[in-house]
Design a protein around this motif. Structure first.
Motif, PDB file in Angstrom:
ATOM      1  N   ILE A 161      47.356 -18.673  -3.676  1.00  0.00           N
ATOM      2  CA  ILE A 161      46.547 -17.595  -3.094  1.00  0.00           C
ATOM      3  C   ILE A 161      46.449 -16.430  -4.071  1.00  0.00           C
ATOM      4  O   ILE A 161      45.364 -15.871  -4.301  1.00  0.00           O
ATOM      5  CB  ILE A 161      47.161 -17.134  -1.753  1.00  0.00           C
ATOM      6  N   ILE A 200      54.302 -16.586   1.910  1.00  0.00           N
ATOM      7  CA  ILE A 200      53.381 -16.525   3.045  1.00  0.00           C
ATOM      8  C   ILE A 200      54.191 -16.261   4.308  1.00  0.00           C
ATOM      9  O   ILE A 200      55.169 -16.965   4.594  1.00  0.00           O
ATOM     10  CB  ILE A 200      52.590 -17.842   3.184  1.00  0.00           C
ATOM     11  N   ASP A 232      52.402 -15.121   7.535  1.00  0.00           N
ATOM     12  CA  ASP A 232      51.648 -15.265   8.778  1.00  0.00           C
ATOM     13  C   ASP A 232      50.196 -15.565   8.439  1.00  0.00           C
ATOM     14  O   ASP A 232      49.762 -15.433   7.293  1.00  0.00           O
ATOM     15  CB  ASP A 232      51.749 -13.963   9.591  1.00  0.00           C
ATOM     16  N   SER A 233      49.432 -15.952   9.469  1.00  0.00           N
ATOM     17  CA  SER A 233      47.987 -16.135   9.319  1.00  0.00           C
ATOM     18  C   SER A 233      47.335 -15.891  10.665  1.00  0.00           C
ATOM     19  O   SER A 233      47.930 -16.156  11.721  1.00  0.00           O
ATOM     20  CB  SER A 233      47.661 -17.540   8.807  1.00  0.00           C
ATOM     21  N   THR A 234      46.098 -15.371  10.647  1.00  0.00           N
ATOM     22  CA  THR A 234      45.375 -15.088  11.886  1.00  0.00           C
ATOM     23  C   THR A 234      43.924 -14.807  11.535  1.00  0.00           C
ATOM     24  O   THR A 234      43.539 -14.728  10.363  1.00  0.00           O
ATOM     25  CB  THR A 234      45.986 -13.882  12.622  1.00  0.00           C
ATOM     26  N   TRP A 288      39.500 -16.135   8.606  1.00  0.00           N
ATOM     27  CA  TRP A 288      40.895 -16.546   8.578  1.00  0.00           C
ATOM     28  C   TRP A 288      41.614 -15.848   7.418  1.00  0.00           C
ATOM     29  O   TRP A 288      41.128 -15.838   6.287  1.00  0.00           O
ATOM     30  CB  TRP A 288      41.004 -18.058   8.427  1.00  0.00           C
ATOM     31  N   SER A 289      42.744 -15.245   7.738  1.00  0.00           N
ATOM     32  CA  SER A 289      43.434 -14.405   6.761  1.00  0.00           C
ATOM     33  C   SER A 289      44.911 -14.736   6.729  1.00  0.00           C
ATOM     34  O   SER A 289      45.498 -15.189   7.723  1.00  0.00           O
ATOM     35  CB  SER A 289      43.256 -12.919   7.110  1.00  0.00           C
ATOM     36  N   TYR A 290      45.523 -14.509   5.578  1.00  0.00           N
ATOM     37  CA  TYR A 290      46.954 -14.752   5.382  1.00  0.00           C
ATOM     38  C   TYR A 290      47.677 -13.439   5.104  1.00  0.00           C
ATOM     39  O   TYR A 290      47.142 -12.528   4.451  1.00  0.00           O
ATOM     40  CB  TYR A 290      47.183 -15.691   4.199  1.00  0.00           C
ATOM     41  N   LYS A 291      48.889 -13.364   5.618  1.00  0.00           N
ATOM     42  CA  LYS A 291      49.770 -12.242   5.304  1.00  0.00           C
ATOM     43  C   LYS A 291      50.832 -12.727   4.319  1.00  0.00           C
ATOM     44  O   LYS A 291      51.529 -13.710   4.576  1.00  0.00           O
ATOM     45  CB  LYS A 291      50.434 -11.684   6.552  1.00  0.00           C
ATOM     46  N   LEU A 292      50.931 -12.026   3.180  1.00  0.00           N
ATOM     47  CA  LEU A 292      51.903 -12.383   2.145  1.00  0.00           C
ATOM     48  C   LEU A 292      52.869 -11.228   1.908  1.00  0.00           C
ATOM     49  O   LEU A 292      52.482 -10.051   1.982  1.00  0.00           O
ATOM     50  CB  LEU A 292      51.210 -12.727   0.823  1.00  0.00           C
ATOM     51  N   TRP A 313      47.381  -8.403   3.515  1.00  0.00           N
ATOM     52  CA  TRP A 313      46.535  -9.387   4.167  1.00  0.00           C
ATOM     53  C   TRP A 313      45.371  -9.706   3.245  1.00  0.00           C
ATOM     54  O   TRP A 313      44.790  -8.811   2.626  1.00  0.00           O
ATOM     55  CB  TRP A 313      46.010  -8.844   5.498  1.00  0.00           C
ATOM     56  N   ASP A 318      41.034 -15.846   3.262  1.00  0.00           N
ATOM     57  CA  ASP A 318      41.288 -17.112   2.570  1.00  0.00           C
ATOM     58  C   ASP A 318      40.041 -17.705   1.923  1.00  0.00           C
ATOM     59  O   ASP A 318      40.132 -18.640   1.131  1.00  0.00           O
ATOM     60  CB  ASP A 318      41.893 -18.144   3.544  1.00  0.00           C
TER      61      ASP A 318
END
Length: 836
Positions: free
Chosen positions: A118, A260, A262-264, A270-274, A291, A294
């Motif tokens: 990512i 990584i 979380d994701s929501t 659609w997004s990822y939390k890193l 955030w 993706d």
């Protein structure tokens, strides 16, 4: 018995809850930034009943299964809990404190980390998401900068000095998570931003500004440093002029570990939390989370903090928070930015916290008329008073309404300014930072030149006074009187400055001086000596002269970085000055006609017309009534000077022309530090005493000087055609941060190189033949001058700076011209300087 009572209370509370539903709403805020904390867990203690906060940190929790305690938890924060009641509807807000950062051992697991993929895509696509990637854009920016004295202990009220500030603690709700602070400075600005790629720059046009609080030069300088802008996509983010590796730097994977969390779905994407943290201690890095989308790999929100071991002076905490908005279903554009910097001398001492908040709206992207508007808009100089607006304007123009706490801050600033003891504290700060003590319409100082010592005067005492801004902001009078105990002689100086125009800034003035000096340069070329100029000198003859000087000047600051100054200067220099019996001075002798050795001049009288112009593109200033403080520029500064000697004007004996061109600049070589350099070229046309030629600046003290040759004596080298180079590289912590134990001291290494090459015409050599150096010449311990013509004079050194934050010690080597018995081949110099 106590346990029994507690159990009965809990049972009663539980019985009341049976069959009853409550609804709790609120917001979870970051205690440092005041921003909402998204996607954290809010639940009843001891149950699995709970919800997550939304993107803004808000939540709503309804349930019949509840307890008397509500808990909030989030990665990177300390857990918080609040007591609740059995009321049907309640509002409960939280402020989460950042958890202490610990750099755990990195465990490497076989296979590729999916978070790295990512990050690689973020780096690959980041140029598309930068604002300067657009052909043109326009927006409105609202920015607010606040400086507060924090870490105040209520016990301070026991001290009589702080009794007048008791109302500060009374205004803070005892049930609130807010910490008491003393507001010192607040400024709000609304500006229009224009950018056109073909022009390659941003134009910021202020529309309104509001300033409250202390008008102090040091605080204003901090404001300038805090207000530095950046892009989260840059490879390096500069905090107090120190580079920090961005988590989205091209080299980010070499500095950070990513995970990584979380994701929501955010904005239907659609997004990822890193999460990220540094790989090594004491690198200038951050830790935090972000955030990211993706599909396009655009950053949506980032919250990060400076690592505690970073090599940054007097700064205990740095927080950067940014969020982006989805614009026209095409781009993620900056919506809000916040920077928080804690300035603390010691952990328990009161500190200064700086907050800068910026928000952006009314974007227009790649519209054809932006380029036309860009050309019409001019970044003119402006006076703050011209941008002042009333309260009604600000209530409508702010992008967000002030919170109740922020409203209190403005009231507190206005109240504090009227507290007499507060004015006393401000006066003390002004004295410490400027060297002047304000006594109504008069300023006394500067204190760093009130005492000195030299071989002629012995103990020298000096008192100066200038009119203050309360006397006038149009005209400033000043002067000083000095007295030498040994020579029993008074010296003096006086000046006046008149502000002709606010913008473009235009001034004129006059000055006179009758004093002793170690320099043959005029006050147009060098500033006044400081407290250490006569102390701890090397055991060689001190070369002093009596100076009588008068000048008139006119100065104007043009737009786009240009400024000019025109000066009419008259001087009389007496290298003897009655000083020879004291063992000072030197055997100055000039031959107006070298063919006749019977006519010898022992003094110098000159009148000059000096024109100076300076170009510093992009330079920013903090303006006072009579002085400007430069905030610097990232571009080279070019200075040109032409001087015409006018024979016969006020008994001047010489006609000549001088031209000089100088360039100074600094640049970063991340991650190995930064380099500053200065080059100067000059030519003098005319047969002149060597005191009117270029006397390359030497240093005969044990204190390090940036602008002098530290291994050279005064008047040792003189030229009429010359070129010089000063280079200084600051490694910051690049070397010593890697040395165990030493790195805890946060010392920094520095290296220098200085060189000059020059020559002198045969006519000037003949006219100054009695003062030229030869190996056999040693008259009264004065070895005479020469020109560095065969090979450039060179010196180099390496040192350690940031010792106790302000001390620098250099080991210096003089590389050539070692036949002078008065010079040192190797020496140490100490100095005082401060860099964040």
């Amino acid at each position: 018995m106590a346990k029994l009572i507690s159990s009965i209370v809990l049972v009663c509370f539980a019985s009341l809850a049976i069959g009853q539903s409550i609804t709790i709403t609120g917001k979870v805020l970051d205690d440092d930034t005041g921003e909402g904390v998204p996607f954290c867990n809010v639940y009843f203690k001891g149950t699995t009943t709970g919800v997550s906060t939304d993107i803004d940190g808000s939540y709503e929790l309804s349930s019949e299964n509840f307890t008397d305690t509500l808990v909030v938890s989030a990665i990177g924060y300390n857990e918080a809990n609040r007591q609740i009641t059995d009321q049907a509807i309640q509002v409960v807000n939280f402020r989460l404190k950042s958890a202490d950062f610990m750099l755990d051992e990195v465990v490497v697991i076989a296979g590729e980390n999916p978070a790295n993929r990512i990050v690689e895509n973020i780096i690959k696509n980041k140029e598309e998401h930068k604002l300067d990637n657009f052909d043109a854009y326009q927006c409105e920016e609202y920015s607010k900068i606040e400086l507060d004295l924090e870490n105040l202990n209520p016990k301070m009220l026991d001290n009589k000095l702080f009794k007048p500030f008791e109302f500060i603690f009374e205004n803070v709700d005892s049930t609130s998570d807010e910490k008491p602070f003393l507001p010192a400075f607040i400024t709000e600005t609304i500006s229009d931003i224009y950018y056109v790629k073909e022009e390659g720059k941003v134009k910021t046009i202020p529309q309104a500004q509001r300033i409250s609080g202390v008008n102090d030069r040091t605080l204003m300088d901090l404001v300038g440093k805090v207000s530095t802008s950046h892009s989260i996509y840059d490879n390096w983010i500069y905090i107090m002029n120190k580079p920090f590796v961005s988590p989205f730097s091209n080299q980010g994977l070499a500095y950070y570990e990513y995970y990584i969390l979380d994701s929501t779905l955010i904005q239907n994407q659609w997004s990822y939390k890193l999460k990220f943290k540094p790989k090594r201690k004491q690198d200038n890095t951050f830790y935090g989370d972000f955030w990211v989308v993706d599909s396009t790999f655009a950053i949506q929100r980032v919250n990060m903090r400076m690592t505690p071991d970073a090599n940054l002076n007097l700064v205990s905490r740095v927080i950067i928070y940014e969020e982006f908005e989805w614009y026209n279903d095409k781009h993620w554009l900056p919506a809000k930015q916040q920077l928080v910097i804690d300035f603390t001398a010691t952990p328990k001492a009161p500190g200064l916290i700086g907050r800068k908040t910026s928000s952006f709206k009314n974007y227009r992207i790649e519209s054809e008329d932006i380029a036309k508007a860009f050309q019409k808009k001019s970044k003119i100089d402006y006076y703050v008073g011209d941008l002042e607006k009333d309260n009604d304007y600000w209530q409508n123009a702010r992008h967000e309404k002030l919170s109740a706490n922020e409203t209190k801050i403005y009231a507190m600033v206005d109240s504090i300014k009227n507290v007499p003891v507060y004015k006393t504290y401000v006066d003390i700060l002004f004295t410490l930072t400027t060297g002047f003590k304000v006594l109504g319409p008069v300023e006394i100082g500067p204190y760093f030149s009130m005492y000195n010592n030299n071989i002629v005067e012995g103990h020298r005492f000096k008192l100066g006074a200038w009119t203050s801004n309360s006397f006038s902001k149009k005209i400033r009078f000043g002067g000083y009187l000095a007295y030498g105990v040994k020579d029993e002689t008074f010296k003096y100086g006086a000046d006046v400055q008149v502000n002709l125009k606010k913008y473009p800034r235009t001034i004129m003035g006059a000055a006179i001086r009758n004093d002793l000096d170690v320099n043959s340069e005029s006050t147009e070329e060098i500033g006044e000596g400081n407290l250490f100029s006569g102390f701890y000198r090397r055991p060689i003859v001190q070369k002093l002269m009596k100076i009588q000087e008068g000048k008139l000047f006119y100065e104007r600051y043009w737009r786009k970085g240009w400024s000019s100054r025109l000066t009419l200067l008259h001087r009389h220099m007496d290298p003897y000055g009655g000083l020879e019996q004291n063992g000072a001075g030197f055997n100055y002798q000039f031959l107006p006609n070298p063919e006749s050795l019977s006519v010898i001049d022992t003094t110098v009288t000159s009148s000059e017309l000096i024109f100076k112009t300076r170009f510093a593109f992009g330079e920013k200033f903090l303006d006072g009534a009579f002085f400007r403080t430069s905030l610097g520029t990232k571009y080279p500064i070019v200075e040109f000077q032409y001087t015409a000697g006018m024979k016969g004007i006020l008994n001047s004996d010489y006609s000549y022309h001088k031209v000089a061109l100088g360039v100074s600049h600094y640049f970063y070589l991340n991650p190995i530090g930064w380099t500053a350099y200065q080059v100067k070229f000059g030519k003098i046309m005319g047969t002149l005493p060597f005191l009117l030629l270029e006397t390359h600046p030497g240093n005969e003290t044990y204190f390090y000087s940036k602008h002098n040759f530290n291994g050279m004596n005064r008047y040792e080298f003189v030229s009429d055609t010359y070129a010089s180079l000063f280079v200084e590289h600051h490694f910051d912590g690049f070397i010593l941060n890697k040395v165990p134990l030493i790195r805890k001291l946060k010392w920094r290494t520095v290296a220098t190189f200085k060189s000059v090459i020059g020559s002198m015409t045969s006519a000037n050599q003949r006219a100054n033949q009695f003062n030229q150096y030869t190996p056999s010449t040693n008259l009264d311990n004065y070895t005479g001058f020469r020109s560095p013509s065969k090979t450039p004079y060179m010196e180099t050194g390496i040192g350690i700076e940031n010792i106790f934050k302000i001390i620098r010690i250099d080991a210096l080597w003089r590389l050539n011209y070692l036949d002078n018995p008065e010079v040192q081949k190797f020496s140490f110099r100490a100095g005082l300087e401060f860099y964040f």
